[in-house]
Design an enzyme around this catalytic site. Sequence first.
Site, PDB file in Angstrom:
ATOM      1  N   VAL A 130      -4.624   0.457 -14.230  1.00 51.19           N
ATOM      2  CA  VAL A 130      -3.427  -0.383 -14.303  1.00 51.19           C
ATOM      3  C   VAL A 130      -2.227   0.419 -14.803  1.00 51.19           C
ATOM      4  O   VAL A 130      -1.128   0.334 -14.253  1.00 51.19           O
ATOM      5  CB  VAL A 130      -3.687  -1.609 -15.218  1.00 51.19           C
ATOM      6  CG1 VAL A 130      -2.413  -2.376 -15.479  1.00 51.19           C
ATOM      7  CG2 VAL A 130      -4.736  -2.516 -14.588  1.00 51.19           C
ATOM      8  N   GLY A 135     -19.611 -13.789   1.616  1.00 51.94           N
ATOM      9  CA  GLY A 135     -20.084 -12.412   1.480  1.00 51.94           C
ATOM     10  C   GLY A 135     -21.219 -12.337   0.480  1.00 51.94           C
ATOM     11  O   GLY A 135     -21.816 -13.369   0.131  1.00 51.94           O
ATOM     12  N   ASN A 169      -7.343 -15.594 -11.522  1.00 49.80           N
ATOM     13  CA  ASN A 169      -8.560 -14.886 -11.117  1.00 49.80           C
ATOM     14  C   ASN A 169      -9.751 -15.837 -11.020  1.00 49.80           C
ATOM     15  O   ASN A 169     -10.560 -15.731 -10.102  1.00 49.80           O
ATOM     16  CB  ASN A 169      -8.869 -13.743 -12.085  1.00 49.80           C
ATOM     17  CG  ASN A 169      -8.133 -12.472 -11.683  1.00 49.80           C
ATOM     18  OD1 ASN A 169      -7.521 -12.410 -10.627  1.00 49.80           O
ATOM     19  ND2 ASN A 169      -8.190 -11.459 -12.523  1.00 49.80           N
ATOM     20  N   CYS A 183     -12.373  -7.163 -12.246  1.00 52.31           N
ATOM     21  CA  CYS A 183     -11.646  -8.330 -12.764  1.00 52.31           C
ATOM     22  C   CYS A 183     -12.427  -9.635 -12.727  1.00 52.31           C
ATOM     23  O   CYS A 183     -12.650 -10.254 -13.766  1.00 52.31           O
ATOM     24  CB  CYS A 183     -10.337  -8.509 -12.005  1.00 52.31           C
ATOM     25  SG  CYS A 183      -9.129  -7.272 -12.409  1.00 52.31           S
ATOM     26  N   LEU A 190     -11.558 -16.982   1.396  1.00 55.36           N
ATOM     27  CA  LEU A 190     -12.619 -17.869   1.877  1.00 55.36           C
ATOM     28  C   LEU A 190     -13.561 -17.102   2.798  1.00 55.36           C
ATOM     29  O   LEU A 190     -14.107 -17.665   3.732  1.00 55.36           O
ATOM     30  CB  LEU A 190     -12.007 -19.076   2.609  1.00 55.36           C
ATOM     31  CG  LEU A 190     -11.338 -20.133   1.724  1.00 55.36           C
ATOM     32  CD1 LEU A 190     -10.722 -21.241   2.581  1.00 55.36           C
ATOM     33  CD2 LEU A 190     -12.342 -20.755   0.733  1.00 55.36           C
ATOM     34  N   GLU A 237      -7.415  -3.662  -6.186  1.00 56.11           N
ATOM     35  CA  GLU A 237      -7.780  -2.273  -5.925  1.00 56.11           C
ATOM     36  C   GLU A 237      -7.741  -2.045  -4.421  1.00 56.11           C
ATOM     37  O   GLU A 237      -8.120  -2.904  -3.641  1.00 56.11           O
ATOM     38  CB  GLU A 237      -9.169  -1.977  -6.475  1.00 56.11           C
ATOM     39  CG  GLU A 237      -9.177  -1.999  -7.985  1.00 56.11           C
ATOM     40  CD  GLU A 237     -10.521  -1.619  -8.569  1.00 56.11           C
ATOM     41  OE1 GLU A 237     -11.288  -0.912  -7.902  1.00 56.11           O
ATOM     42  OE2 GLU A 237     -10.787  -2.030  -9.702  1.00 56.11           O
ATOM     43  N   GLU A 257      -0.845  -8.219 -14.709  1.00 52.43           N
ATOM     44  CA  GLU A 257      -0.807  -7.607 -13.360  1.00 52.43           C
ATOM     45  C   GLU A 257      -1.738  -8.379 -12.437  1.00 52.43           C
ATOM     46  O   GLU A 257      -2.717  -8.967 -12.882  1.00 52.43           O
ATOM     47  CB  GLU A 257      -1.199  -6.130 -13.435  1.00 52.43           C
ATOM     48  CG  GLU A 257      -2.497  -5.814 -14.155  1.00 52.43           C
ATOM     49  CD  GLU A 257      -3.732  -5.987 -13.305  1.00 52.43           C
ATOM     50  OE1 GLU A 257      -3.583  -6.014 -12.077  1.00 52.43           O
ATOM     51  OE2 GLU A 257      -4.835  -6.128 -13.884  1.00 52.43           O
TER      52      GLU A 257
HETATM   53  C1  UDX Z   1      -8.697  -8.980  -8.066  1.00 53.21           C
HETATM   54  C2  UDX Z   1      -7.483  -9.866  -7.831  1.00 53.21           C
HETATM   55  O1  UDX Z   1      -7.324 -10.091  -6.426  1.00 53.21           O
HETATM   56  C3  UDX Z   1      -6.252  -9.256  -8.439  1.00 53.21           C
HETATM   57  O2  UDX Z   1      -5.137 -10.113  -8.256  1.00 53.21           O
HETATM   58  C4  UDX Z   1      -6.557  -9.089  -9.923  1.00 53.21           C
HETATM   59  O3  UDX Z   1      -5.499  -8.735 -10.677  1.00 53.21           O
HETATM   60  C5  UDX Z   1      -7.717  -8.125 -10.086  1.00 53.21           C
HETATM   61  O4  UDX Z   1      -8.846  -8.705  -9.437  1.00 53.21           O
HETATM   62  P1  UDX Z   1      -9.778  -6.823  -6.951  1.00 53.21           P
HETATM   63  O5  UDX Z   1     -10.890  -7.022  -7.921  1.00 53.21           O
HETATM   64  O6  UDX Z   1      -9.225  -5.462  -6.781  1.00 53.21           O
HETATM   65  O7  UDX Z   1      -8.545  -7.764  -7.322  1.00 53.21           O
HETATM   66  O8  UDX Z   1     -10.307  -7.258  -5.517  1.00 53.21           O
HETATM   67  P2  UDX Z   1     -10.230  -8.513  -4.555  1.00 53.21           P
HETATM   68  O9  UDX Z   1      -9.698  -8.059  -3.259  1.00 53.21           O
HETATM   69  O10 UDX Z   1      -9.569  -9.656  -5.170  1.00 53.21           O
HETATM   70  O11 UDX Z   1     -11.779  -8.820  -4.342  1.00 53.21           O
HETATM   71  C6  UDX Z   1     -12.633  -9.148  -5.433  1.00 53.21           C
HETATM   72  C7  UDX Z   1     -14.026  -9.392  -4.973  1.00 53.21           C
HETATM   73  O12 UDX Z   1     -14.119 -10.591  -4.222  1.00 53.21           O
HETATM   74  C8  UDX Z   1     -14.596  -8.305  -4.055  1.00 53.21           C
HETATM   75  O13 UDX Z   1     -15.945  -8.083  -4.404  1.00 53.21           O
HETATM   76  C9  UDX Z   1     -14.489  -8.899  -2.668  1.00 53.21           C
HETATM   77  O14 UDX Z   1     -15.434  -8.385  -1.768  1.00 53.21           O
HETATM   78  C10 UDX Z   1     -14.752 -10.358  -2.973  1.00 53.21           C
HETATM   79  N1  UDX Z   1     -14.174 -11.288  -1.992  1.00 53.21           N
HETATM   80  C11 UDX Z   1     -12.826 -11.405  -1.870  1.00 53.21           C
HETATM   81  C12 UDX Z   1     -15.013 -12.089  -1.218  1.00 53.21           C
HETATM   82  O15 UDX Z   1     -16.248 -12.007  -1.306  1.00 53.21           O
HETATM   83  N2  UDX Z   1     -14.447 -12.975  -0.353  1.00 53.21           N
HETATM   84  C13 UDX Z   1     -13.103 -13.128  -0.224  1.00 53.21           C
HETATM   85  O16 UDX Z   1     -12.676 -13.968   0.582  1.00 53.21           O
HETATM   86  C14 UDX Z   1     -12.268 -12.293  -0.997  1.00 53.21           C
END
Ligand code: UDX
Length: 434
Positions: free
Chosen positions: A11, A256, A211, A263, A253, A155, A151
């Site tokens: 961050v 997976g 989150n 986070c 949505l 990632e 924030e």
């Molecule tokens: C997240 C938040 O999006 C971000 O705003 C916050 O500040 C930090 O945490 P990040 O952890 O980098 O970001 O990834 P993100 O793209 O949000 O995905 C998180 C997890 O959810 C991943 O394991 C991803 O595969 C999963 N995911 C995401 C799903 O399984 N389905 C989805 O529709 C979206």
Amino acid sequence: MNVVMIGAGYVGLVSGACFAEFGADVVCLDKDEAKINALLEGNIPIYEPGLDDLVKRNVDAGRLSFSTDLESTIPAADLIFIAVGTPTRRGDGYADLKYVYAAAAEIATYLQGYTVIVDKSTVPVGTAREVHRIIKKTNPSADFDVASNPEFLREGSAIGDFMRPDRVVLGVESERAEAKLRELYRPLNLMEAPIHVTDLESAEIIKYAANAFLATKISFINEISQLCEKTGADVHSVAKGMGLDGRIGKKFLHAGPGYGGSCFPKDTVALIRMAQEHGVSSRIIESVVEVNASQKARMVSKIREALGGSEADKTIAVLGLTFKPETDDMRDAPALAILPALVDKGALIKAHDPQGIEEAKPLLPDSIAYMDSINETVKDADAIVLLTEWNQYRGLDLAKIKSMMKGKVFIDLRNVYERHLMEEHGFDYTCIGR
Ligand code: UDX
């Protein structure tokens, strides 16, 4: 405008480089000398697309520098961001704030002139007030305000998220602090990014609630995917039909193998603890966490079933280890729950990941073989498990891959492929909720 970023982790580094890109003079401070030396030599310790160019450009322009020395940097700062780690405290799920409070105490002695100290780390509600108390106690004459500016960086697309945010949240308790922060974020005015100004506590809760809500959407669709599997519905189509309702929205949505990362797992658990501490219930979020754990476990059964009831002595080619694409981060990756369970039951695993292998190795069973190419990974495999949707795996040469395998099982835990296409190529195709 002089900005100091305490903590040159993910961050801190991304935010520091982006503030420098906005035109501020930024120093990223960290206690880890090796990390600072590496940064001074131009080596970026994490993989984030575009970050090395951004850092280099701003270092060359003289707007971004790195240091371990508070004494020479803090006095000139207009804004000091605390972006240190807040790991989950061992054993109880609370966010561990020792680094945040230590940073506050260390900064306090060197403050000169009016300074805004901004919590950037994700911290439980009440932390900003505690930071204020610590600074006041350490240096009663300091002229400062504390603010909260959470924030929302994903990632893999953190720089884009920073430069084109859905919103900027500013928790402040004085107009002076608000003015300083607005000045820093002024470049975003051009694109009319909403700046949401609120009180300290609300800003702190917004981060956790956002989150937890996103994690809820994921667990929700993962639960619905099971019903789809039992009834012959297609979760992809269900999600689309739901998401077209503007009140629901189509993002987050995708069914997976369960969410992971730095986070969602940490923040959902921390929010549950926070609620407990304040004597309120958090039944929805508790269920979200439970559903996520069972989704990961369900993936193991799914793989076993696709392999005809037993994974013993089967060679499984795993494509993707990181919790999501475009990162080398393995924190709470579904791979960490799924692969050891398969190895335990005698599966032979060959794994590929474009960025995550070094991070993955110490966290996964020793017996796993790591491959440099997709071809080597799938060669002679009984089954392929697509675990992370890296772009490299989206356009696989299906005919070639099929011909290289020993078996024909393809388990697509990210719903990247269409069943008819996979069946045309002779695969026994399994996916989620379709
Ligand atoms: C997240 C938040 O999006 C971000 O705003 C916050 O500040 C930090 O945490 P990040 O952890 O980098 O970001 O990834 P993100 O793209 O949000 O995905 C998180 C997890 O959810 C991943 O394991 C991803 O595969 C999963 N995911 C995401 C799903 O399984 N389905 C989805 O529709 C979206």
